[in-house]
Structure formats: C-alpha cells, structure tokens
Design a protein around this motif. Structure first.
Motif, PDB file in Angstrom:
ATOM      1  N   ASP A  51       0.806  -1.213   0.000  1.00 54.41           N
ATOM      2  CA  ASP A  51       0.000   0.000   0.000  1.00 54.41           C
ATOM      3  C   ASP A  51       0.844   1.269   0.000  1.00 54.41           C
ATOM      4  N   ARG A  52       2.181   1.114   0.141  1.00 49.04           N
ATOM      5  CA  ARG A  52       3.051   2.282   0.037  1.00 49.04           C
ATOM      6  C   ARG A  52       3.313   2.687  -1.417  1.00 49.04           C
ATOM      7  N   LEU A  53       3.009   1.823  -2.341  1.00 49.02           N
ATOM      8  CA  LEU A  53       3.266   2.112  -3.749  1.00 49.02           C
ATOM      9  C   LEU A  53       2.186   3.045  -4.279  1.00 49.02           C
ATOM     10  N   ASN A  54       2.611   4.137  -4.905  1.00 50.17           N
ATOM     11  CA  ASN A  54       1.634   5.089  -5.421  1.00 50.17           C
ATOM     12  C   ASN A  54       1.034   4.599  -6.734  1.00 50.17           C
ATOM     13  N   ALA A  55       0.043   5.316  -7.228  1.00 49.08           N
ATOM     14  CA  ALA A  55      -0.699   4.886  -8.414  1.00 49.08           C
ATOM     15  C   ALA A  55       0.194   4.778  -9.638  1.00 49.08           C
ATOM     16  N   SER A  56       1.162   5.663  -9.755  1.00 51.40           N
ATOM     17  CA  SER A  56       2.064   5.639 -10.908  1.00 51.40           C
ATOM     18  C   SER A  56       2.908   4.372 -10.919  1.00 51.40           C
ATOM     19  N   VAL A  57       3.437   3.987  -9.766  1.00 48.49           N
ATOM     20  CA  VAL A  57       4.245   2.770  -9.671  1.00 48.49           C
ATOM     21  C   VAL A  57       3.390   1.547  -9.977  1.00 48.49           C
ATOM     22  N   ARG A  58       2.185   1.521  -9.451  1.00 49.65           N
ATOM     23  CA  ARG A  58       1.307   0.386  -9.693  1.00 49.65           C
ATOM     24  C   ARG A  58       1.017   0.224 -11.195  1.00 49.65           C
ATOM     25  N   GLU A  59       0.737   1.342 -11.854  1.00 51.31           N
ATOM     26  CA  GLU A  59       0.419   1.283 -13.278  1.00 51.31           C
ATOM     27  C   GLU A  59       1.637   0.843 -14.089  1.00 51.31           C
ATOM     28  N   LYS A  60       2.814   1.342 -13.728  1.00 50.94           N
ATOM     29  CA  LYS A  60       4.031   0.919 -14.429  1.00 50.94           C
ATOM     30  C   LYS A  60       4.285  -0.579 -14.244  1.00 50.94           C
ATOM     31  N   THR A  61       4.032  -1.069 -13.044  1.00 50.61           N
ATOM     32  CA  THR A  61       4.246  -2.491 -12.772  1.00 50.61           C
ATOM     33  C   THR A  61       3.285  -3.342 -13.588  1.00 50.61           C
ATOM     34  N   ILE A  62       2.042  -2.919 -13.656  1.00 55.24           N
ATOM     35  CA  ILE A  62       1.059  -3.647 -14.466  1.00 55.24           C
ATOM     36  C   ILE A  62       1.502  -3.694 -15.922  1.00 55.24           C
ATOM     37  N   ARG A  63       1.934  -2.549 -16.459  1.00 56.97           N
ATOM     38  CA  ARG A  63       2.366  -2.503 -17.856  1.00 56.97           C
ATOM     39  C   ARG A  63       3.611  -3.348 -18.070  1.00 56.97           C
ATOM     40  N   TYR A  64       4.498  -3.382 -17.058  1.00 54.68           N
ATOM     41  CA  TYR A  64       5.721  -4.181 -17.178  1.00 54.68           C
ATOM     42  C   TYR A  64       5.361  -5.650 -17.423  1.00 54.68           C
ATOM     43  N   PHE A  65       4.513  -6.210 -16.577  1.00 59.82           N
ATOM     44  CA  PHE A  65       4.174  -7.625 -16.713  1.00 59.82           C
ATOM     45  C   PHE A  65       3.354  -7.888 -17.974  1.00 59.82           C
ATOM     46  N   GLN A  66       2.417  -7.019 -18.273  1.00 60.29           N
ATOM     47  CA  GLN A  66       1.617  -7.227 -19.477  1.00 60.29           C
ATOM     48  C   GLN A  66       2.475  -7.211 -20.734  1.00 60.29           C
ATOM     49  N   SER A  67       3.543  -6.409 -20.734  1.00 59.38           N
ATOM     50  CA  SER A  67       4.410  -6.323 -21.904  1.00 59.38           C
ATOM     51  C   SER A  67       5.237  -7.591 -22.107  1.00 59.38           C
ATOM     52  N   LYS A  68       5.323  -8.432 -21.091  1.00 61.16           N
ATOM     53  CA  LYS A  68       6.121  -9.653 -21.171  1.00 61.16           C
ATOM     54  C   LYS A  68       5.328 -10.843 -21.709  1.00 61.16           C
ATOM     55  N   GLN A  69       4.031 -10.683 -21.929  1.00 62.25           N
ATOM     56  CA  GLN A  69       3.218 -11.811 -22.382  1.00 62.25           C
ATOM     57  C   GLN A  69       3.267 -11.953 -23.893  1.00 62.25           C
ATOM     58  N   ASP A  70       3.459 -13.168 -24.353  1.00 65.56           N
ATOM     59  CA  ASP A  70       3.458 -13.490 -25.776  1.00 65.56           C
ATOM     60  C   ASP A  70       2.015 -13.747 -26.209  1.00 65.56           C
ATOM     61  N   PRO A  71       1.488 -12.976 -27.170  1.00 69.39           N
ATOM     62  CA  PRO A  71       0.092 -13.168 -27.568  1.00 69.39           C
ATOM     63  C   PRO A  71      -0.179 -14.513 -28.225  1.00 69.39           C
ATOM     64  N   MET A  72       0.852 -15.160 -28.766  1.00 65.47           N
ATOM     65  CA  MET A  72       0.657 -16.437 -29.445  1.00 65.47           C
ATOM     66  C   MET A  72       0.478 -17.599 -28.469  1.00 65.47           C
ATOM     67  N   THR A  73       1.215 -17.589 -27.373  1.00 69.10           N
ATOM     68  CA  THR A  73       1.154 -18.699 -26.418  1.00 69.10           C
ATOM     69  C   THR A  73       0.424 -18.347 -25.128  1.00 69.10           C
ATOM     70  N   GLY A  74       0.351 -17.059 -24.821  1.00 71.88           N
ATOM     71  CA  GLY A  74      -0.213 -16.638 -23.545  1.00 71.88           C
ATOM     72  C   GLY A  74       0.778 -16.708 -22.409  1.00 71.88           C
ATOM     73  N   LEU A  75       2.008 -17.187 -22.670  1.00 71.44           N
ATOM     74  CA  LEU A  75       3.042 -17.305 -21.647  1.00 71.44           C
ATOM     75  C   LEU A  75       3.865 -16.016 -21.557  1.00 71.44           C
ATOM     76  N   PHE A  76       4.689 -15.928 -20.512  1.00 77.46           N
ATOM     77  CA  PHE A  76       5.452 -14.716 -20.238  1.00 77.46           C
ATOM     78  C   PHE A  76       6.944 -15.008 -20.371  1.00 77.46           C
ATOM     79  N   TYR A  77       7.668 -14.107 -21.048  1.00 78.53           N
ATOM     80  CA  TYR A  77       9.079 -14.329 -21.336  1.00 78.53           C
ATOM     81  C   TYR A  77       9.905 -13.080 -21.052  1.00 78.53           C
ATOM     82  N   ASP A  78      11.147 -13.302 -20.602  1.00 74.07           N
ATOM     83  CA  ASP A  78      12.128 -12.221 -20.510  1.00 74.07           C
ATOM     84  C   ASP A  78      12.754 -11.982 -21.880  1.00 74.07           C
ATOM     85  N   THR A  79      13.634 -10.974 -21.943  1.00 72.74           N
ATOM     86  CA  THR A  79      14.224 -10.600 -23.223  1.00 72.74           C
ATOM     87  C   THR A  79      15.275 -11.590 -23.713  1.00 72.74           C
TER      88      THR A  79
END
Length: 368
Positions: free
Chosen positions: A67-95
């Motif tokens: 709860d110490r994380l502000n709204a900006s950090v939360r939104e960035k974190t959500i975008r971080y994980f969503q950006s790691k998902q492969d639309p073809m498999t639905g799995l998540f990968y690093d670079t």
C-alpha cells in the motif's frame, strides 16, 4: 510463548538492517521492474527480469508494504508484466531468448506474472494458456504423460522434480473428468520413486534431495493428495540440518518451507534447534550492501543453474540465463527467500505475526 524462541527470532531480525534500502535501490523507474542485483543495474548489461520483479513484489506483500506504492508505480508495474506476455502462447518471457528454452523458467515467469497482476487487480492481456500453442505434446494422453515422466532425469533431484512439477499447470487446465487418469499416472509414478528409508526423491546431495522433495510436496498439496512417509522426511530434514553445511540460500529455505507445507507438530526443543541453525546459516549469506546472496561465495550470475555444483552436468541441463555478474553481492532471489524464511520460522515457532520495521521514508518511490 517460548522466550528462547522469541530471542532467537529477534536476533535474526537484525540481519535485515538496511535490507529495504537495498530493495528500493533495485527498482527501475523507466520500466517499472526490479533488477536481480546491483551489478545488474549498474553494468548496463541487463534489464529488469520477471522473476526479480515478482519476487520484489512478494517481499512487499509479505511485509504488508504494497500500500506504500503510489498509483504511478502500480500502473508501471502492471504494464511491465503485461508487456512480457506473448500473444501467441499466452506465456510470459524475458528478453533473453535462451529463457524460452528453459520450461522451468517459463513456468515460473508465467506464475510470477499472473500473481503480480492479480495483486493490483489487473489481468493478462491475452488468454492463458492458449492450448493449441502452449500445451506440450506429453499432455496428449495419460500414457504420453507417463512416458514423459519417465524421461525426466532425477540425477539432480532438485532440477528434475522442479521440471516434473510443472506439468501441474496443464493438468489443472483439464476438466475434472479429464484430469483423473492423468493424476493417477502422475502420483502412481511418484509413489514408486520415493525412497522408503528417507522419504526423499532422486539423487544428489541430501540438500538437493530435500529441495526436490519440497518441489514435489507443493505438487501434492496443489491437488490435495497426502504425501507418504512424512515422518521419514522430517527425520531427513533434521539430519541434514545438523550434519551438512548450507552453501546456498535455497538449502536454508527449502527445508523450512517443506516443514511448513507438511503441517506437522514440531517438538519445542527441535524447533529451537531448527531456528538457531537456520538463522546462523542465513547470517553467512548476509552481504555488505544490505541484503543476501544465493551462494556462500557470490551471487550466481545465472540463477537457473545455480543449484548445480561447479563442473557438474546432468541430462537436460538448461542453458544459463545470466541476470548479473556473479559478484559477492546481494540478489533478489536470495533476498525474497530470506524474508520468507523469517516469516515462516515465526509461524512454525507459534509466534505472533510481527512485521519487519521499515523507515516510513522508504518504498514510496516518491522520486517518480
């Protein structure tokens, strides 16, 4: 409430001095992710990775700090994980492309990502998993699953049992009616392999076997199936804690987590001994930068093969996926385990929940 156990735990909490300063320093304001180690961030050779980011969030959640994380950090974190998902498999990968070749890493990354998104009330962008693209061939039938199980080497119990346990993701994706024959094959096979005298599975050092057994106990719990020879497993844990040197944070964490998942009653004198040994082992991995390293002499550069002794090989050994430079420094993998150990020890000891103290100025990420 036992005063000796309370004093032991209080001494252990001193190991977390400057811990949260280190944690905050691993955050990347640009991506919303966390780095594995200080060398990962400073060298410019690495990017924040899924496991480290998921582990950092687990630390914050366990310590009631999300709860110490502000709204900006939360939104960035959500975008971080969503950006790691492969639309073809639905799995998540690093670079790192080699990460896709290690199904254990992919399974862990996907679990961390879905769990992290859930902490913030968010969801993956694409369905998970897309059966046509992501389901392995061994799930074609119970017989193909059995053949795959037998193909997995337990020369290194830890790696083999970890790899084996990831079939749960795909078994759980089946309907209840479809699932039964798969479960019958899986647990009949495991029952045949359990060592009758120790209660453990596979080969390797005793710590490696306990680590593999911990992975399997999670699998048993996931399907609500009781594990056999629990008393033998408990005796094996006590024996290894008393006689062998823990040179890896996982060797410190896995016995404690296994005891917790077994949900057994531990005599007071033995619980005191377990706590003393565990905290003394953790102290050996405390680093000057404020947190903890995985190994006794360094932070392993590629934690996906950190459990392997130098020079050791075994069938299906993964390709290294470096996350740091392998320096004598703290890393996120060890540090999240240290926090888990601390809280689990209190629970096993019957002590009330008491969170680690954190300066109010920390972990607000107010610089963003």
């Amino acid at each position: 409430m036992n005063k000796q156990l309370m004093d032991i735990q209080q001494d252990g909490d001193s190991l977390f001095n400057e811990f949260f300063e280190w944690l905050e320093g691993q955050y990347d304001t640009a991506s919303g992710g966390f780095y594995y180690a200080q060398s990962s961030k400073r060298s410019g050779q690495f990017t924040p990775d899924i496991e480290s980011t998921g582990q950092a969030l687990n630390i914050l959640e366990r310590c009631r700090l999300l709860d110490r994380l502000n709204a900006s950090v939360r939104e960035k974190t959500i975008r971080y994980f969503q950006s790691k998902q492969d639309p073809m498999t639905g799995l998540f990968y690093d670079t790192d492309p080699n990460m896709r070749l290690d199904d254990v890493m992919v399974g862990r990354a996907t679990g961390y990502s879905i769990g992290a998104l859930g902490k913030f009330g968010a969801s993956p962008l694409y369905p998970f998993p897309k059966q046509s693209a992501a389901t392995p061939a061994y799930m074609e039938s119970p017989q193909t699953l059995e053949a795959w199980l037998r193909s997995i080497s337990l020369t290194n119990s830890w790696r083999g049992c970890d790899k084996l346990s990831h079939c749960a993701t795909y078994v759980l994706a089946l309907s209840m009616g479809e699932r039964a024959p798969y479960l019958a094959e899986l647990f009949a096979y495991l029952a045949d392999l359990q060592h009758p005298s120790t209660g453990l599975w596979g080969n390797g050092s005793r710590y490696v076997q306990i680590s593999g057994t911990f992975k399997l106990h999670l699998l048993y719990n996931r399907f609500g199936i009781p594990m056999q020879r629990v008393d033998h497993i408990y005796d094996s844990i006590l024996d290894v804690l008393r006689k062998e040197h823990a040179t890896d944070m996982c060797y410190i964490r896995n016995p404690i987590s296994l005891l917790s998942s077994m949900k057994i009653s531990i005599p007071l004198d033995e619980m005191t001994e377990i706590a003393e040994i565990t905290i003394a082992n953790m102290a050996k991995l405390k680093r000057e930068d404020g947190a903890f390293s995985r190994e006794i002499d360094r932070s392993p550069p590629a934690p996906n093969i950190a459990q392997v002794k130098k020079g050791e090989t075994y069938p299906d050994m993964p390709i290294p996926v470096p996350l740091g430079l392998g320096l004598v420094e703290s890393d996120m993998n060890a540090s999240t385990q240290a926090v888990l150990i601390r809280y689990t020890l209190r629970e096993l000891s019957g002590l009330p929940v008491q969170h680690l103290p954190v300066p109010q100025s920390l972990l607000s990420f107010s610089q963003i």
